[in-house]
Design a protein around this motif. Sequence first.
Motif, PDB file in Angstrom:
ATOM      1  N   ARG A  41       8.032   1.949 -17.682  1.00 50.30           N
ATOM      2  CA  ARG A  41       7.096   1.556 -16.633  1.00 50.30           C
ATOM      3  C   ARG A  41       7.386   0.143 -16.133  1.00 50.30           C
ATOM      4  NH1 ARG A  41       2.318   3.927 -15.736  1.00 50.30           N
ATOM      5  NH2 ARG A  41       3.613   5.759 -16.180  1.00 50.30           N
ATOM      6  N   GLU A  42       7.858  -0.732 -17.028  1.00 48.15           N
ATOM      7  CA  GLU A  42       8.166  -2.117 -16.638  1.00 48.15           C
ATOM      8  C   GLU A  42       9.351  -2.203 -15.676  1.00 48.15           C
ATOM      9  OE1 GLU A  42       7.735  -1.073 -19.686  1.00 48.15           O
ATOM     10  OE2 GLU A  42       5.777  -1.977 -20.169  1.00 48.15           O
ATOM     11  N   VAL A  43      10.167  -1.166 -15.684  1.00 47.50           N
ATOM     12  CA  VAL A  43      11.311  -1.117 -14.766  1.00 47.50           C
ATOM     13  C   VAL A  43      10.970  -0.315 -13.514  1.00 47.50           C
ATOM     14  CG1 VAL A  43      13.703  -0.309 -14.474  1.00 47.50           C
ATOM     15  CG2 VAL A  43      12.983  -1.375 -16.621  1.00 47.50           C
ATOM     16  N   TYR A  44      10.234   0.787 -13.700  1.00 49.85           N
ATOM     17  CA  TYR A  44      10.011   1.690 -12.572  1.00 49.85           C
ATOM     18  C   TYR A  44       9.168   1.062 -11.465  1.00 49.85           C
ATOM     19  CZ  TYR A  44       8.739   5.669  -9.728  1.00 49.85           C
ATOM     20  OH  TYR A  44       8.545   6.516  -8.660  1.00 49.85           O
ATOM     21  N   ILE A  45       8.143   0.314 -11.818  1.00 48.62           N
ATOM     22  CA  ILE A  45       7.286  -0.261 -10.766  1.00 48.62           C
ATOM     23  C   ILE A  45       8.049  -1.271  -9.913  1.00 48.62           C
ATOM     24  CG2 ILE A  45       5.241  -1.679 -10.337  1.00 48.62           C
ATOM     25  CD1 ILE A  45       3.856  -0.191 -12.597  1.00 48.62           C
ATOM     26  N   PRO A  46       8.777  -2.253 -10.493  1.00 42.69           N
ATOM     27  CA  PRO A  46       9.618  -3.099  -9.631  1.00 42.69           C
ATOM     28  C   PRO A  46      10.689  -2.308  -8.887  1.00 42.69           C
ATOM     29  CG  PRO A  46       9.342  -4.105 -11.794  1.00 42.69           C
ATOM     30  CD  PRO A  46       8.799  -2.713 -11.890  1.00 42.69           C
ATOM     31  N   PHE A  47      11.234  -1.269  -9.526  1.00 46.76           N
ATOM     32  CA  PHE A  47      12.217  -0.398  -8.886  1.00 46.76           C
ATOM     33  C   PHE A  47      11.632   0.221  -7.616  1.00 46.76           C
ATOM     34  CE2 PHE A  47      13.554   3.982  -8.240  1.00 46.76           C
ATOM     35  CZ  PHE A  47      14.934   3.946  -8.307  1.00 46.76           C
ATOM     36  N   LEU A  48      10.417   0.755  -7.726  1.00 46.70           N
ATOM     37  CA  LEU A  48       9.768   1.412  -6.594  1.00 46.70           C
ATOM     38  C   LEU A  48       9.409   0.415  -5.495  1.00 46.70           C
ATOM     39  CD1 LEU A  48       8.434   3.898  -5.284  1.00 46.70           C
ATOM     40  CD2 LEU A  48       6.370   3.384  -6.615  1.00 46.70           C
ATOM     41  N   VAL A  49       8.807  -0.711  -5.864  1.00 44.88           N
ATOM     42  CA  VAL A  49       8.390  -1.696  -4.863  1.00 44.88           C
ATOM     43  C   VAL A  49       9.606  -2.265  -4.133  1.00 44.88           C
ATOM     44  CG1 VAL A  49       7.233  -3.911  -4.514  1.00 44.88           C
ATOM     45  CG2 VAL A  49       6.281  -2.255  -6.130  1.00 44.88           C
ATOM     46  N   THR A  50      10.687  -2.535  -4.866  1.00 39.78           N
ATOM     47  CA  THR A  50      11.906  -3.032  -4.232  1.00 39.78           C
ATOM     48  C   THR A  50      12.450  -2.015  -3.236  1.00 39.78           C
ATOM     49  OG1 THR A  50      12.477  -4.297  -6.219  1.00 39.78           O
ATOM     50  CG2 THR A  50      14.248  -3.878  -4.641  1.00 39.78           C
ATOM     51  N   GLY A  51      12.471  -0.747  -3.639  1.00 36.24           N
ATOM     52  CA  GLY A  51      12.962   0.292  -2.733  1.00 36.24           C
ATOM     53  C   GLY A  51      12.134   0.396  -1.465  1.00 36.24           C
ATOM     54  N   LEU A  74       0.838  -1.203   0.000  1.00 32.90           N
ATOM     55  CA  LEU A  74       0.000   0.000   0.000  1.00 32.90           C
ATOM     56  C   LEU A  74       0.875   1.256   0.000  1.00 32.90           C
ATOM     57  CD1 LEU A  74      -2.819  -1.068   2.489  1.00 32.90           C
ATOM     58  CD2 LEU A  74      -3.014  -0.758   0.016  1.00 32.90           C
ATOM     59  N   ASN A  75       1.983   1.212   0.739  1.00 34.64           N
ATOM     60  CA  ASN A  75       2.912   2.350   0.698  1.00 34.64           C
ATOM     61  C   ASN A  75       3.463   2.552  -0.705  1.00 34.64           C
ATOM     62  OD1 ASN A  75       2.759   3.103   3.411  1.00 34.64           O
ATOM     63  ND2 ASN A  75       4.329   1.650   4.030  1.00 34.64           N
ATOM     64  N   ALA A  76       3.830   1.451  -1.355  1.00 34.07           N
ATOM     65  CA  ALA A  76       4.359   1.540  -2.717  1.00 34.07           C
ATOM     66  C   ALA A  76       3.317   2.112  -3.666  1.00 34.07           C
ATOM     67  CB  ALA A  76       4.818   0.164  -3.189  1.00 34.07           C
ATOM     68  N   LEU A  77       2.044   1.724  -3.490  1.00 33.53           N
ATOM     69  CA  LEU A  77       0.975   2.240  -4.338  1.00 33.53           C
ATOM     70  C   LEU A  77       0.818   3.745  -4.157  1.00 33.53           C
ATOM     71  CD1 LEU A  77      -1.416   1.849  -6.260  1.00 33.53           C
ATOM     72  CD2 LEU A  77      -2.827   1.285  -4.262  1.00 33.53           C
ATOM     73  N   VAL A  78       0.848   4.209  -2.909  1.00 30.03           N
ATOM     74  CA  VAL A  78       0.726   5.646  -2.650  1.00 30.03           C
ATOM     75  C   VAL A  78       1.895   6.401  -3.277  1.00 30.03           C
ATOM     76  CG1 VAL A  78       0.760   7.403  -0.828  1.00 30.03           C
ATOM     77  CG2 VAL A  78      -0.627   5.338  -0.537  1.00 30.03           C
ATOM     78  N   TYR A  79       3.112   5.886  -3.109  1.00 26.25           N
ATOM     79  CA  TYR A  79       4.279   6.554  -3.685  1.00 26.25           C
ATOM     80  C   TYR A  79       4.224   6.557  -5.209  1.00 26.25           C
ATOM     81  CZ  TYR A  79       6.212   6.090   1.019  1.00 26.25           C
ATOM     82  OH  TYR A  79       6.414   6.159   2.373  1.00 26.25           O
ATOM     83  N   PHE A  80       3.695   5.487  -5.802  1.00 24.30           N
ATOM     84  CA  PHE A  80       3.589   5.452  -7.265  1.00 24.30           C
ATOM     85  C   PHE A  80       2.602   6.504  -7.759  1.00 24.30           C
ATOM     86  CE2 PHE A  80       1.290   3.832 -11.020  1.00 24.30           C
ATOM     87  CZ  PHE A  80       2.327   3.885 -11.929  1.00 24.30           C
ATOM     88  N   LEU A  81       1.463   6.634  -7.070  1.00 26.95           N
ATOM     89  CA  LEU A  81       0.462   7.623  -7.485  1.00 26.95           C
ATOM     90  C   LEU A  81       1.008   9.047  -7.382  1.00 26.95           C
ATOM     91  CD1 LEU A  81      -2.760   6.134  -5.833  1.00 26.95           C
ATOM     92  CD2 LEU A  81      -2.100   6.065  -8.248  1.00 26.95           C
ATOM     93  N   ILE A  82       1.746   9.318  -6.292  1.00 30.38           N
ATOM     94  CA  ILE A  82       2.224  10.680  -6.071  1.00 30.38           C
ATOM     95  C   ILE A  82       3.509  10.964  -6.861  1.00 30.38           C
ATOM     96  CG2 ILE A  82       3.121  12.287  -4.336  1.00 30.38           C
ATOM     97  CD1 ILE A  82       1.267  10.964  -2.308  1.00 30.38           C
ATOM     98  N   PHE A  83       4.492  10.087  -6.720  1.00 35.27           N
ATOM     99  CA  PHE A  83       5.792  10.351  -7.329  1.00 35.27           C
ATOM    100  C   PHE A  83       5.872   9.854  -8.773  1.00 35.27           C
ATOM    101  CE2 PHE A  83       6.614  10.464  -2.795  1.00 35.27           C
ATOM    102  CZ  PHE A  83       7.427  11.570  -2.673  1.00 35.27           C
ATOM    103  N   GLY A  84       5.252   8.718  -9.058  1.00 34.74           N
ATOM    104  CA  GLY A  84       5.346   8.172 -10.400  1.00 34.74           C
ATOM    105  C   GLY A  84       4.437   8.866 -11.394  1.00 34.74           C
ATOM    106  N   LEU A  85       3.186   9.127 -11.002  1.00 30.35           N
ATOM    107  CA  LEU A  85       2.216   9.706 -11.928  1.00 30.35           C
ATOM    108  C   LEU A  85       2.158  11.222 -11.855  1.00 30.35           C
ATOM    109  CD1 LEU A  85      -0.769   7.178 -11.577  1.00 30.35           C
ATOM    110  CD2 LEU A  85       1.072   7.221 -13.275  1.00 30.35           C
ATOM    111  N   ILE A  86       2.199  11.780 -10.656  1.00 29.03           N
ATOM    112  CA  ILE A  86       2.018  13.223 -10.517  1.00 29.03           C
ATOM    113  C   ILE A  86       3.343  13.973 -10.657  1.00 29.03           C
ATOM    114  CG2 ILE A  86       1.257  15.069  -8.960  1.00 29.03           C
ATOM    115  CD1 ILE A  86      -0.738  13.105  -7.761  1.00 29.03           C
TER     116      ILE A  86
END
Length: 312
Positions: free
Chosen positions: A108-118, A87-99
């Motif tokens: 996108r295929e790299v960034y989402i695993p990149f974010l979740v791993t971090g 859920l934290n990763a989802l929030v960060y993706f919405l704010i930092f990845g999309l906005i």
Amino acid sequence: MSETTHDGGVAVTASPSTPPPDDGLSRADLAAKYGLTVSGARPGLFEYVNQLWGRRHFILAFSQAKLTAQYSQAKLGQLWQVATPLLNALVYFLIFGLILKADRGFEREVYIPFLVTGVFVFTFTQSSVMAGVRSISGNLGLVRALHFPRASLPISFSLQQLQQLLFSMIVLFIITIGFGSYPKLSWLLIFPVLALQFLFNTGLAMIMARLGSKTPDLAQLMPFVMRTWMYASGVMFSIPVMLKSRPEWIADILQWNPAAIYMDLMRFALIDGYGSEYLPAHVWAVAAGWAVLVAAGGFVYFWKAEERYGRG
């Protein structure tokens, strides 16, 4: 001196001028004479290590019990171990990845695993630190009731967070594979990365345990410190990509901080599109150096205050 009793016997009494056998001895001399030791005195460093090894079964059992009890009141139970960082990763993706478009430089295929791993890897360090702060002050009843090496507590809590991360890694593998990064030999690097990060986290937890034992308010301050550390460690963005227009030394300092080092190594191991060009120079040496320095230093720092834990 002797005197005759009424029945003809002889009774021997001490001369008034003869001092008691312990008269004039200091407390230290009395303790040495009768083999007394200070209750809860700090043992030598190597003896302390042996005591911890003798309590290894307690440390493991205590960490497992804490892990089981952590979500015992929640209906989803242990699923929250995985759901919370997701859920934290989802929030960060919405704010930092999309906005905020922090995914610049990545598909996108790299960034989402990149974010979740971090998020997963940083949460491991964050949870270990927060648990370490409260490991002594939050277990005073246990500390005061039983005699055992107090380092067992921060080590147990770090081990608990490692077990929790291992549960989360299953979901991380699924996400990574789902976005096209399939298992390969580099995935074996996960084991040394986790081992080094666990050593680092444990040392840091012991440092925070000693500080938190005397300053319980530190537990209220640490969330702000950890949040600042997270934003400076590239959890949501690539440090070299985001800071490519800034002086190179700024990116170097941020990349060499231990949280960023362990995240980048895990990303390098798991994600196909995250190559060595994103890693700082001598990354493995720096990772090992942080682990050994903080683990050894934190252990000695904690041990030096062993006899003061649990006392008012």
